[in-house]
Design an enzyme around this catalytic site. Structure first.
Site, short mmCIF file in Angstrom:
data_model
loop_
_atom_site.label_atom_id
_atom_site.label_comp_id
_atom_site.label_asym_id
_atom_site.label_seq_id
_atom_site.Cartn_x
_atom_site.Cartn_y
_atom_site.Cartn_z
N ASP A 286 0.31 -5.73 -3.95
CA ASP A 286 -0.28 -4.60 -4.68
C ASP A 286 0.27 -3.26 -4.22
O ASP A 286 -0.24 -2.20 -4.62
CB ASP A 286 -1.81 -4.62 -4.57
CG ASP A 286 -2.27 -4.46 -3.14
OD1 ASP A 286 -1.54 -4.89 -2.22
OD2 ASP A 286 -3.36 -3.90 -2.93
N ASP B 231 0.40 -1.67 -1.24
CA ASP B 231 -0.18 -0.76 -0.25
C ASP B 231 0.36 -0.99 1.17
O ASP B 231 0.20 -0.14 2.03
CB ASP B 231 -1.72 -0.79 -0.28
CG ASP B 231 -2.29 -2.18 -0.05
OD1 ASP B 231 -1.51 -3.14 0.10
OD2 ASP B 231 -3.53 -2.30 -0.02
N ARG B 232 0.99 -2.14 1.40
CA ARG B 232 1.56 -2.36 2.74
C ARG B 232 3.04 -2.06 2.76
O ARG B 232 3.70 -2.04 1.72
CB ARG B 232 1.38 -3.82 3.14
CG ARG B 232 -0.07 -4.20 3.33
CD ARG B 232 -0.16 -5.59 3.90
NE ARG B 232 -1.57 -5.90 4.14
CZ ARG B 232 -1.98 -6.89 4.90
NH1 ARG B 232 -1.11 -7.68 5.50
NH2 ARG B 232 -3.26 -7.11 5.08
N ASP C 54 3.99 -5.06 -0.32
CA ASP C 54 3.30 -6.31 -0.63
C ASP C 54 2.88 -6.40 -2.10
O ASP C 54 3.26 -5.58 -2.92
CB ASP C 54 2.08 -6.46 0.29
CG ASP C 54 0.96 -5.51 -0.08
OD1 ASP C 54 1.26 -4.42 -0.61
OD2 ASP C 54 -0.22 -5.84 0.14
N LYS D 230 -4.06 2.69 1.65
CA LYS D 230 -2.77 2.73 2.31
C LYS D 230 -1.69 2.71 1.23
O LYS D 230 -1.95 2.33 0.09
CB LYS D 230 -2.62 1.58 3.29
CG LYS D 230 -2.88 0.22 2.71
CD LYS D 230 -3.15 -0.75 3.85
CE LYS D 230 -3.63 -2.08 3.32
NZ LYS D 230 -4.74 -2.63 4.07
N LYS E 198 -11.88 -5.29 -7.18
CA LYS E 198 -12.40 -4.31 -6.22
C LYS E 198 -12.83 -3.06 -6.97
O LYS E 198 -12.20 -2.67 -7.95
CB LYS E 198 -11.27 -3.98 -5.24
CG LYS E 198 -11.65 -3.01 -4.16
CD LYS E 198 -10.59 -2.96 -3.08
CE LYS E 198 -9.56 -1.90 -3.38
NZ LYS E 198 -8.81 -1.47 -2.21
N SER F 136 -3.95 -8.45 -2.97
CA SER F 136 -3.02 -7.87 -2.01
C SER F 136 -1.80 -8.75 -1.74
O SER F 136 -1.05 -9.07 -2.65
CB SER F 136 -3.78 -7.56 -0.72
OG SER F 136 -2.97 -6.81 0.14
N HIS F 137 -1.66 -9.18 -0.50
CA HIS F 137 -0.47 -9.92 -0.07
C HIS F 137 -0.65 -11.43 -0.22
O HIS F 137 0.23 -12.19 0.18
CB HIS F 137 -0.20 -9.58 1.38
CG HIS F 137 -1.45 -9.72 2.21
ND1 HIS F 137 -2.48 -8.83 2.14
CD2 HIS F 137 -1.83 -10.67 3.07
CE1 HIS F 137 -3.46 -9.22 2.93
NE2 HIS F 137 -3.09 -10.34 3.52
#
Ligand code: G1P
Ligand code: ZN
Length: 542
Positions: A278, A280-281, A276, A375, A125, A112-113
């Site tokens: 990946d 999703d944010r 971010d 998200k 994941k 992620s971030h």
């Protein structure tokens, strides 16, 4: 040829809410990736001959791991693997692809971030057929399997050329390399009024989108500059880099400070946004107006109906417990359901699958809808653009109007990162023990009405999640929430969330930290933050 390799369990492969996350050197230990991937496959049933979607955020170690996953998927008996070109798929695009293909599931590689690079973070994941993160039943099975694993299977074959679109055979597995953007873009075209947004840009609307040298670059370029006609150069840091250019791909007010400064400057574009590592944010800042993720969720829920994909209205709204209650007021006004869930996107999955909610979000800059089961950063930005294209007002005016209608939830999160885990745990334990005394206790002008440890009963599958965070709820509607991060990879991270509801529009222009100052001070005193963590001030304030 299918090979079986003997192995021994690693003690630390229990996946958290975001899969298994560790530093790259940790993942590089011999058999480490293979053990975890085999543990995933061993925990699933009925995938023979079926499709697995595979992709990641392009960070360091992504491409190598994709090869391992493909060879193990071949040995496990999957029929087809669909892989984003270069091994790249944003997290929401992976979710969209799993759903569009009716795939059995997907393996998404991302931290992620968190920073990337040879000493940065990495993650693996597993997502299920609805496109969302595996539910606890499966992650528990994976965790159990990692403790007993004694062998894994891998197909011995040369690496697949991830750069070439089309199908190749990897033993019995058909590997199809697809453009990572195509399916996702098609979905966005169905949800949003691209013609209206094109007209907005054609009319001189300006924007800066920072892809943070992470996975969203190609998506944002194709959609914003390509399909929607935003000026070339609108998307910056558009090329995904394995180490994100040495930056921290977290679109918050610390790591995307330059965007905030730009938005507050004389030359500010109409909209600044970022996503971010990946994808999703999201971060959304209008000219002279930072939109908190909690407010963004509420505003998107209140206005979603202007976009074609939500024209029939929304079924309900869900937010994670620490997210501000701004969205609750929108749900109440719309007369739709409102759900408060534990932190982590997976809790939204059941609500979305059951059709109970359409829009959901978290204070940590995650917003999304029923279109996928993750998200989705770019989705949030496109919904904002669709709203701006229809309402023809500035972001700041839309936000202020929203506050005037619903009242303002002043909100801030204070993070104490990489603190000593024992100290952080002691702080939480002490708070939990004091809950009965804290209830009804008075601190100057503030009185605690309710003090609890948040527990969630899933209305769809009936499962219970306990100890999700300590909540102090005050008589005036203010709130202090304490919880420990579940995603950090070093020490512990204490998060304190502070919120105050202000109905009076005359007080909406106050600076957030000033509006919350008394509560912030109280949040440190009550928990003895300095005593337990040795920190007098938070490392990040958002
Ligand atoms: C953080 C966020 C949470 C989000 C998760 C995964 O988790 O706070 O909202 O779902 O990352 O992106 P935490 O580190 O707080 O456990
Ligand atoms: Zn992310």
């Amino acid at each position: 040829m299918r090979q079986t390799i003997e192995t021994r369990p690693f003690a630390d492969q229990q996946p958290g809410t975001s899969g298994l996350r560790k530093k790259v050197p940790h993942f590089r230990q011999p058999h480490y990736v293979e053990n975890f991937v085999q543990s995933i496959f061993d925990s699933l049933e009925g995938f023979e001959g079926k499709t697995l979607v595979v992709g990641g955020d392009g960070r360091y170690f992504n491409a190598e791991t994709i090869q391992t996953v493909l060879k193990m998927a071949a040995a496990a008996g999957f029929g087809r693997a669909v892989v984003g070109r270069g091994g790249v798929l944003s997290t929401p695009a992976a979710s969209a692809l799993i759903r569009a293909l009716g795939a059995f599931g997907g393996i998404v590689l991302s931290a992620s971030h968190n920073p990337g690079g040879p000493d940065g973070d990495f993650g693996v994941k597993y997502n299920v057929g609805n496109g969302g993160p595996a539910p606890e039943k499966i992650t528990d099975a994976i965790a159990a399997r990692t403790k007993t694993i004694a062998r894994y299977h891998i197909w011995q074959a040369p690496d697949v050329d991830l750069a070439r679109l089309g199908e190749t055979a990897l033993g019995p597995l058909t590997v199809e390399i697809v453009d990572p953007v195509t399916n996702y873009q098609r979905l966005m075209e169905q949800l949003f009024d691209f013609a209206a947004i094109r007209a907005l840009f054609a009319g001189g609307f300006t924007m800066r989108f920072d892809a943070m040298s992470a996975v969203t670059g190609p998506y944002a370029k194709a959609i914003l500059e390509g399909a929607l006609g935003a000026a070339p150069g609108t998307v910056i840091n558009a090329e995904p880099l394995p180490d994100f250019g040495g930056h921290h791909p977290d679109p918050n007010l610390v790591h995307a400070r330059h965007l905030y400064d730009l938005a507050m400057s004389k030359n500010a574009p109409d909209l600044c946004a970022a996503s971010d590592g990946d994808g999703d944010r999201n971060l959304v800042i209008g000219r002279d107006m930072f939109v908190t993720p909690s407010d963004s969720l509420a505003i998107l829920a209140a206005n979603a109906h202007v976009a074609p994909g939500y024209a029939k209205g929304i079924a309900g709204v869900a937010r994670s417990m620490p997210t501000s209650a701004a969205a609750d007021r929108v749900a109440a006004k719309l007369g739709v359901g409102c759900y408060e869930t534990p932190t982590g996107w997976k809790f939204f999955g059941n609500l979305l699958d059951a059709g109970l909610v359409t829009i959901c979000g978290e204070e940590s800059a995650g917003t999304g809808s029923s279109h996928v089961r993750e998200k989705d950063g770019l989705w949030a930005v496109l919904l904002w653009l669709n709203i701006l294209a229809v309402r023809r007002q500035s972001v700041a005016d839309i936000v202020r109007e929203h506050w005037a209608t619903y009242g303002r939830n002043f909100y801030s999160r204070h993070d104490y990162e990489e603190v000593d885990a024992a100290g952080a745990n002691a702080l939480m334990t002490a708070l939990r023990e004091r809950l009965p005394q804290l209830k009804n206790q008075r601190f100057g002008a503030l009185t605690i009405r309710e003090a609890d440890d948040f527990a969630y009963h899933d209305p769809v599958d009936g499962s219970d999640s306990k100890k999700q965070g300590v909540r102090l709820m005050f008589e005036d509607g203010s709130r202090i929430v304490y919880r420990l991060s579940g995603t950090g990879t070093a020490g512990a991270t204490l998060r304190i969330y502070i919120e105050r509801y202000e109905p009076d529009a005359a007080r909406h222009a106050i600076d957030t930290q000033a509006a919350l100052a008394d509560l912030v001070a109280l949040s440190r005193d009550i928990a003895g933050v300095e005593r337990h963590t040795g920190r007098a001030a938070p490392s990040v304030v958002t």
